[in-house]
Design a protein around this motif. Structure first.
Motif, short mmCIF file in Angstrom:
data_model
loop_
_atom_site.label_atom_id
_atom_site.label_comp_id
_atom_site.label_asym_id
_atom_site.label_seq_id
_atom_site.Cartn_x
_atom_site.Cartn_y
_atom_site.Cartn_z
N ILE A 1 -8.14 -4.86 -1.24
CA ILE A 1 -7.88 -4.28 0.09
C ILE A 1 -9.16 -4.22 0.91
O ILE A 1 -10.18 -3.75 0.44
CB ILE A 1 -7.27 -2.88 -0.06
N ASN B 1 -5.94 7.26 3.99
CA ASN B 1 -5.79 5.81 3.92
C ASN B 1 -4.75 5.31 4.91
O ASN B 1 -3.83 6.05 5.29
CB ASN B 1 -5.35 5.39 2.51
N THR C 1 -2.84 0.35 2.46
CA THR C 1 -3.70 0.71 1.33
C THR C 1 -3.04 1.76 0.46
O THR C 1 -3.05 1.66 -0.78
CB THR C 1 -5.05 1.25 1.85
N LYS D 1 -7.90 -2.00 -5.65
CA LYS D 1 -8.94 -1.49 -4.75
C LYS D 1 -9.78 -2.62 -4.19
O LYS D 1 -10.20 -2.60 -3.03
CB LYS D 1 -9.81 -0.48 -5.48
#
Length: 360
Positions: free
Chosen positions: A360, A83, A87, A357
């Motif tokens: 993003i 990531n 994130t 989640k």
């Protein structure tokens, strides 16, 4: 109780063993067992029965925390390397902070008032008695626990003045998250596993010589605790960065447990830290064959169990349950902790992580 059949992923690693199947493992169960092991270890202190069972100078709770850090090191390193930094940090904050803050609030405004009422017969003065409930929440918001009591509670129990003796590890857990975040900026770290291996070796060397280093840091307790725990996290990170070469193997798994045990038994002072990669690897291997109930596979209540066990135990002690002895007290505390852990997962942890989640 139905269970999920667990097997290593069918695709072998390039050189040895199999990759850990991210969906076909029992890490949720293992982490829950570790959390309940910490609960059991704390029961001895809370009922006034001493330190409880231990091994090589560390009690059961300490070894359970080592296991937590090892598994976390494996998983969090994978998260960082897959990531972007934004994130990664959003996910890490979402995982740790919301449930932690809710726990602080519940301790201050649910658990502590009950204890205060029992101690004083009324709630008069509760909001202003040191340490005040609002101050206990605010002072601890940064994960570094500086205030353990709330309004003079709990009192009249074998382990007074502390509502939660487990939360202190979260500060160092998040410190490890930030350490991996910084290492992820170094291009060489992403290209080869050896910088992480070197970081692990350096962390073990530091802990092995902690007595010589402490005077230069004025015996700073935070530094000492970090030096003690970071090798376990980096041990898991080592397993992660080597996973493309060294997968989970039916022979290497039990062998790693034997090597870890020998290291702990034969090396004084830092045998556990030296064994950290083998502890992490052994737990991962166990997760490939240990059956896991479907309910636990779907719902990871281990974090909630970890953060709520101690205050639940202390509230039981306030009501006099410590007279029941360690074993019955542990059973009662476990049964009372699970609902809090489940509620934390269902109403705080899972919704926040899902929102993170999506954002993003």
């Amino acid at each position: 109780m139905s269970t999920v059949a667990l097997k290593p992923e069918a695709i072998p690693s390039p050189t040895f063993g199999y990759r850990l199947d991210p969906r076909g493992n029992s890490l949720n169960l293992i982490r829950l067992v570790l959390a309940l092991s910490v609960l059991f270890a704390h029961s001895w202190h809370i009922v006034g029965a001493g330190n409880g069972p231990g091994f090589r100078g560390e009690n059961l709770g300490g070894w359970a925390v080592a296991g937590f850090f090892g598994i976390s090191g494996y998983l969090i390193t994978a998260s960082r390397f897959s990531n972007r930094i934004g994130t990664y940090l959003v996910h890490r904050v979402a995982r740790i902070f919301p449930a932690f803050i809710v726990c602080l609030v519940l301790m201050a405004f649910v658990f502590a008032p009950v204890a205060f009422l029992i101690q004083h017969g009324s709630l008069q003065g509760f909001l202003s008695a040191p340490t005040t409930p609002l101050n206990s929440v605010f002072a601890n918001l940064g994960l570094r626990i500086v205030s353990y009591d709330i309004a003079g509670t709990p009192a009249g129990v074998p382990y007074p003045g502390a509502w939660n003796g487990s939360l202190w590890t979260l500060y160092f857990e998040f410190m490890c998250y930030l350490l991996v975040a910084m290492l992820g900026f170094i291009p060489l770290v992403r290209k080869t596993p050896w910088p992480i291996v070197a970081a692990f070796a350096a962390s073990v060397l530091l802990w092995a010589n902690i007595a010589a280093v402490k005077p230069y840091l004025q015996s700073n307790l935070d530094f000492e605790l970090a030096a003690r725990l970071i090798p376990y996290f980096l041990g898991g990170a080592v397993v992660q960065v080597l996973s493309s070469r060294l997968g989970i193997h039916r022979i290497a798994g039990p062998a790693s447990i034997v090597v870890a045990a020998l290291s702990i038994m034969l090396v004084d002072g830092y045998g556990g830290q030296l064994a950290a990669p083998f502890i992490a690897y052994g737990l991962l291997w166990i997760s490939t064959w240990l059956p896991q109930p479907r309910l636990i596979a779907r719902h990871d209540i281990s974090y909630g169990a970890y953060i709520y066990a101690f205050p639940v135990q202390q509230l039981l002690a306030v009501f006099g349950a410590y007279h029941w002895g360690v074993w019955w007290f542990t059973v009662a505390a476990t049964l009372c902790t699970i609902p809090f852990a489940a509620a934390s997962w269902l109403f705080v942890e899972r919704p926040v992580m899902r929102r993170a989640k999506k954002s993003i």
